[in-house]
Write a protein that holds these residues in place. Structure first.
Motif, PDB file in Angstrom:
ATOM      1  N   THR A   1      29.852  50.991  47.944  1.00 29.09           N
ATOM      2  CA  THR A   1      31.107  50.374  48.851  1.00 29.09           C
ATOM      3  C   THR A   1      30.167  48.684  47.920  1.00 29.09           C
ATOM      4  O   THR A   1      28.967  48.165  48.434  1.00 29.09           O
ATOM      5  N   PHE A   2      30.917  47.423  47.558  1.00 33.61           N
ATOM      6  CA  PHE A   2      30.898  46.438  47.885  1.00 33.61           C
ATOM      7  C   PHE A   2      31.510  45.137  47.843  1.00 33.61           C
ATOM      8  O   PHE A   2      33.330  45.566  48.285  1.00 33.61           O
ATOM      9  N   ALA A   3      31.192  44.173  48.292  1.00 35.27           N
ATOM     10  CA  ALA A   3      31.660  43.538  49.504  1.00 35.27           C
ATOM     11  C   ALA A   3      31.153  42.075  48.870  1.00 35.27           C
ATOM     12  O   ALA A   3      30.516  41.860  48.792  1.00 35.27           O
ATOM     13  N   SER A   4      32.207  40.858  48.344  1.00 33.85           N
ATOM     14  CA  SER A   4      31.731  39.871  48.281  1.00 33.85           C
ATOM     15  C   SER A   4      30.942  39.887  47.000  1.00 33.85           C
ATOM     16  O   SER A   4      30.530  38.873  47.352  1.00 33.85           O
ATOM     17  N   GLN A   5      31.322  40.090  45.798  1.00 39.38           N
ATOM     18  CA  GLN A   5      29.936  40.969  44.943  1.00 39.38           C
ATOM     19  C   GLN A   5      30.648  41.010  43.876  1.00 39.38           C
ATOM     20  O   GLN A   5      29.968  40.839  42.368  1.00 39.38           O
ATOM     21  N   ALA A   6      32.010  39.981  43.270  1.00 41.52           N
ATOM     22  CA  ALA A   6      32.890  40.200  42.240  1.00 41.52           C
ATOM     23  C   ALA A   6      32.252  39.225  40.938  1.00 41.52           C
ATOM     24  O   ALA A   6      32.115  38.032  41.211  1.00 41.52           O
ATOM     25  N   ASP A   7      31.686  39.085  40.137  1.00 44.48           N
ATOM     26  CA  ASP A   7      30.606  38.615  39.013  1.00 44.48           C
ATOM     27  C   ASP A   7      32.046  37.337  38.575  1.00 44.48           C
ATOM     28  O   ASP A   7      31.878  35.776  37.920  1.00 44.48           O
ATOM     29  N   ASP A   8      33.652  37.703  37.534  1.00 54.28           N
ATOM     30  CA  ASP A   8      34.350  36.535  37.770  1.00 54.28           C
ATOM     31  C   ASP A   8      35.464  37.460  37.668  1.00 54.28           C
ATOM     32  O   ASP A   8      35.859  39.003  38.192  1.00 54.28           O
ATOM     33  N   PHE A   9      37.086  37.000  37.896  1.00 55.03           N
ATOM     34  CA  PHE A   9      38.465  37.715  37.955  1.00 55.03           C
ATOM     35  C   PHE A   9      39.325  37.081  37.286  1.00 55.03           C
ATOM     36  O   PHE A   9      38.640  35.494  37.010  1.00 55.03           O
ATOM     37  N   ASP A  10      40.646  37.244  37.313  1.00 57.43           N
ATOM     38  CA  ASP A  10      41.594  36.885  36.714  1.00 57.43           C
ATOM     39  C   ASP A  10      43.191  37.627  37.317  1.00 57.43           C
ATOM     40  O   ASP A  10      43.460  38.580  37.128  1.00 57.43           O
ATOM     41  N   LEU A  11      43.617  36.754  37.289  1.00 58.60           N
ATOM     42  CA  LEU A  11      45.030  37.266  37.874  1.00 58.60           C
ATOM     43  C   LEU A  11      46.020  37.281  36.733  1.00 58.60           C
ATOM     44  O   LEU A  11      45.525  36.496  35.963  1.00 58.60           O
ATOM     45  N   ALA A  12      46.634  39.089  37.205  1.00 56.84           N
ATOM     46  CA  ALA A  12      47.902  38.924  35.861  1.00 56.84           C
ATOM     47  C   ALA A  12      48.960  38.313  36.361  1.00 56.84           C
ATOM     48  O   ALA A  12      49.496  37.436  36.426  1.00 56.84           O
ATOM     49  N   PRO A  13      49.485  37.514  35.048  1.00 60.86           N
ATOM     50  CA  PRO A  13      50.839  37.223  34.376  1.00 60.86           C
ATOM     51  C   PRO A  13      51.968  37.510  35.906  1.00 60.86           C
ATOM     52  O   PRO A  13      52.951  36.838  36.066  1.00 60.86           O
TER      53      PRO A  13
END
Length: 250
Positions: free
Chosen positions: A92-104
């Motif tokens: 389980t991960f919570a609030s630990q994302a390193d980076d992200f990108d929204l799909a078109p």
């Protein structure tokens, strides 16, 4: 230390790296070999509290030595393992994302977390894990047509740019093969090329289909920060390039 007046130890004094259990009188003197293995290694001997048995590892198996008779025999271990249960792990991960990108389409989001790439729905749907290895995968980005995801990974032993289908089908493709750290990259509007910067102070573009690389620019004043402009049809220029400028004094 045994209870029979001897000190037991592992030695390869026979030569050729072959190890056996030896013993020497606690008063000193000539050592003598106790076991007679002709192959494999003897490791980690441990003597029982009463000094009668020595247990040790030999050739990836567990053995015991009867000190009185000096007879060694293997110990059979029959361990029942629930492999079906052990093959899966829930983390389980919570609030630990390193980076992200929204799909078109704005319907899904891609993100890297603890070195793996996932996509998740914005509203409803299933989370998909796209990578799973000991490598660190990061800096994920959707292609403008929404069909591919690009990311930087060190799975080959050094950082390179990879692309993979957003649905997780097929193997990820390594696009670059350059001995330099990859800093930033940007898709072309037609999703056919990727411009990227690296630690060798060069700006390049790579064709996703053919993997052909062209150098677009080189900086004499430090690293080129980010290819924020738009690729032209022939890749001849990229407006709005940001460079880290090294000041000079006259």
């Amino acid at each position: 230390m045994g209870h029979d007046g001897f000190i037991y130890f592992v030695s390869d004094r026979d030569g050729n790296g072959l190890t056996n259990i030896w013993r020497v009188s606690e008063d000193g003197g000539k050592s003598e070999r106790v076991t007679s293995f002709k192959s494999g290694d003897v490791r980690w001997p441990s003597i029982s509290a009463d000094g009668k048995v020595i247990v040790f590892e030999h050739d990836f198996g567990i053995w015991k030595l009867d000190v009185a008779s000096r007879k060694a025999s293997s110990i059979h271990l029959d361990i029942a393992a629930e492999t079906a249960e052990n093959a899966s792990e829930v983390v389980t991960f919570a609030s630990q994302a390193d980076d992200f990108d929204l799909a078109p389409s704005s319907r899904r989001i891609a993100f890297s977390i603890h070195g793996e790439i996932f996509t998740a729905p914005v509203d409803e749907g299933d989370i998909k894990q796209l990578t799973e290895s000991s490598a660190r995968d990061r800096n994920v980005s959707y292609s403008p047509d929404g069909k591919m995801l690009a990311y930087i990974s060190d799975r080959s032993g050094r950082e390179e740019i990879y692309v993979t289908p957003v649905d997780g089908s097929g193997e990820a493709q390594k696009l670059t093969d350059i001995d330099a750290l990859k800093f930033n990259y940007n898709w072309s509007p037609d999703s056919k090329e990727i411009a990227f910067t690296a630690s060798d102070d060069k700006l390049r573009k790579i064709a996703v289909a053919s993997k052909q690389i062209a150098v677009l620019d080189t900086s004499r004043y430090g690293n080129i920060a980010h290819p924020n402009g738009r690729l032209t049809a022939n890749g001849s220029r990229m407006p709005r390039l940001m460079k880290r400028v090294r000041p000079t004094f006259i």
